[in-house]
Design an enzyme around this catalytic site. Sequence first.
Site, PDB file in Angstrom:
ATOM      1  N   GLY A  46       0.840  -1.186   0.000  1.00  0.00           N
ATOM      2  CA  GLY A  46       0.000   0.000   0.000  1.00  0.00           C
ATOM      3  C   GLY A  46       0.873   1.232   0.000  1.00  0.00           C
ATOM      4  O   GLY A  46       2.054   1.170   0.370  1.00  0.00           O
ATOM      5  N   GLN A  51       3.009   9.774   1.831  1.00  0.00           N
ATOM      6  CA  GLN A  51       4.304   9.092   1.729  1.00  0.00           C
ATOM      7  C   GLN A  51       5.116   9.544   0.513  1.00  0.00           C
ATOM      8  O   GLN A  51       6.306   9.244   0.420  1.00  0.00           O
ATOM      9  CB  GLN A  51       4.118   7.571   1.679  1.00  0.00           C
ATOM     10  CG  GLN A  51       3.520   7.006   2.961  1.00  0.00           C
ATOM     11  CD  GLN A  51       3.431   5.500   2.901  1.00  0.00           C
ATOM     12  OE1 GLN A  51       2.472   4.946   2.384  1.00  0.00           O
ATOM     13  NE2 GLN A  51       4.459   4.825   3.398  1.00  0.00           N
ATOM     14  N   CYS A  89       6.637  -0.628   6.604  1.00  0.00           N
ATOM     15  CA  CYS A  89       6.163   0.614   5.997  1.00  0.00           C
ATOM     16  C   CYS A  89       7.244   1.183   5.090  1.00  0.00           C
ATOM     17  O   CYS A  89       8.422   1.195   5.470  1.00  0.00           O
ATOM     18  CB  CYS A  89       5.826   1.611   7.100  1.00  0.00           C
ATOM     19  SG  CYS A  89       5.171   3.169   6.486  1.00  0.00           S
ATOM     20  N   LEU A  90       6.856   1.652   3.898  1.00  0.00           N
ATOM     21  CA  LEU A  90       7.838   2.207   2.953  1.00  0.00           C
ATOM     22  C   LEU A  90       8.457   3.498   3.472  1.00  0.00           C
ATOM     23  O   LEU A  90       9.487   3.931   2.963  1.00  0.00           O
ATOM     24  CB  LEU A  90       7.181   2.449   1.591  1.00  0.00           C
ATOM     25  CG  LEU A  90       6.737   1.205   0.823  1.00  0.00           C
ATOM     26  CD1 LEU A  90       6.093   1.594  -0.497  1.00  0.00           C
ATOM     27  CD2 LEU A  90       7.902   0.251   0.596  1.00  0.00           C
ATOM     28  N   HIS A 131      -3.755   0.499   8.034  1.00  0.00           N
ATOM     29  CA  HIS A 131      -2.399   1.057   8.043  1.00  0.00           C
ATOM     30  C   HIS A 131      -2.336   2.327   7.176  1.00  0.00           C
ATOM     31  O   HIS A 131      -1.807   3.354   7.605  1.00  0.00           O
ATOM     32  CB  HIS A 131      -1.411  -0.012   7.553  1.00  0.00           C
ATOM     33  CG  HIS A 131       0.008   0.454   7.435  1.00  0.00           C
ATOM     34  ND1 HIS A 131       1.031  -0.086   8.194  1.00  0.00           N
ATOM     35  CD2 HIS A 131       0.589   1.401   6.654  1.00  0.00           C
ATOM     36  CE1 HIS A 131       2.173   0.528   7.879  1.00  0.00           C
ATOM     37  NE2 HIS A 131       1.934   1.427   6.940  1.00  0.00           N
ATOM     38  N   GLU A 132      -2.900   2.233   5.959  1.00  0.00           N
ATOM     39  CA  GLU A 132      -2.825   3.375   5.038  1.00  0.00           C
ATOM     40  C   GLU A 132      -3.686   4.534   5.515  1.00  0.00           C
ATOM     41  O   GLU A 132      -3.302   5.694   5.389  1.00  0.00           O
ATOM     42  CB  GLU A 132      -3.228   2.955   3.616  1.00  0.00           C
ATOM     43  CG  GLU A 132      -2.362   1.865   2.991  1.00  0.00           C
ATOM     44  CD  GLU A 132      -0.865   2.149   3.067  1.00  0.00           C
ATOM     45  OE1 GLU A 132      -0.458   3.330   3.003  1.00  0.00           O
ATOM     46  OE2 GLU A 132      -0.090   1.182   3.218  1.00  0.00           O
ATOM     47  N   HIS A 135      -1.955   6.758   7.858  1.00  0.00           N
ATOM     48  CA  HIS A 135      -1.058   7.740   7.236  1.00  0.00           C
ATOM     49  C   HIS A 135      -1.791   9.048   6.928  1.00  0.00           C
ATOM     50  O   HIS A 135      -1.191  10.118   6.954  1.00  0.00           O
ATOM     51  CB  HIS A 135      -0.473   7.187   5.928  1.00  0.00           C
ATOM     52  CG  HIS A 135       0.691   6.262   6.127  1.00  0.00           C
ATOM     53  ND1 HIS A 135       1.825   6.618   6.824  1.00  0.00           N
ATOM     54  CD2 HIS A 135       0.907   4.994   5.692  1.00  0.00           C
ATOM     55  CE1 HIS A 135       2.691   5.599   6.813  1.00  0.00           C
ATOM     56  NE2 HIS A 135       2.150   4.596   6.147  1.00  0.00           N
TER      57      HIS A 135
HETATM   58 NI    NI Z   1       3.080   2.789   5.826  1.00  0.00          NI
END
Ligand code: NI
Length: 171
Positions: A46, A51, A89-90, A131-132, A135
């Site tokens: 995701g 991000q 997480c990226l 999770h997304e 953000h």
């Molecule tokens: Ni993340």
Amino acid sequence: MGIRKLVLYPSEPLQAVAKPYESVGPEVAALVEDMFATMYAYEGLGLAAPQIGVSRRMFVLGDPEGNEMCLVNPVIVESEGEEEGEEGCLSLPRVYTNVVRASRVRVQALDERGKQLDFRAEGLLARIIQHELDHLNGLIFLDRVDVLTRQAKLHEWEGIREQMTAPANQG
Ligand code: NI
């Protein structure tokens, strides 16, 4: 534009409450394309707009079961159960920890064409969505774990981040 540069934690867009879209137009379509390209390039499940430094309420996801979607202005309207699972997480690559999430959610959102969506998700898909969505509210997965784990993982991340941003080792 293609693959965008990822914003690493900590940084302003990752810790801000993102702005909703008032309408879904061509600028969303262009952004979605880049977000999918970026998510797949970095092998994420995701990717949320903050991000890549865009403080807007939108994310894309692609899970191993073949679910692929873009959610604009997403809202979780119902959630049930509790399930622990590992997350990464990226924005903090190579840091992983278990996080407790709702096991089932019902989600309302717009897709990239402005069509209204209303669906239920469970398991990994429900986890990715939660999770997304975090953000978009300025939260990362380490804000969802106990304080000692959070400190340990942030410390681990500092070391990884230093290596990532250090100039190439000569010789
Ligand atoms: Ni993340």
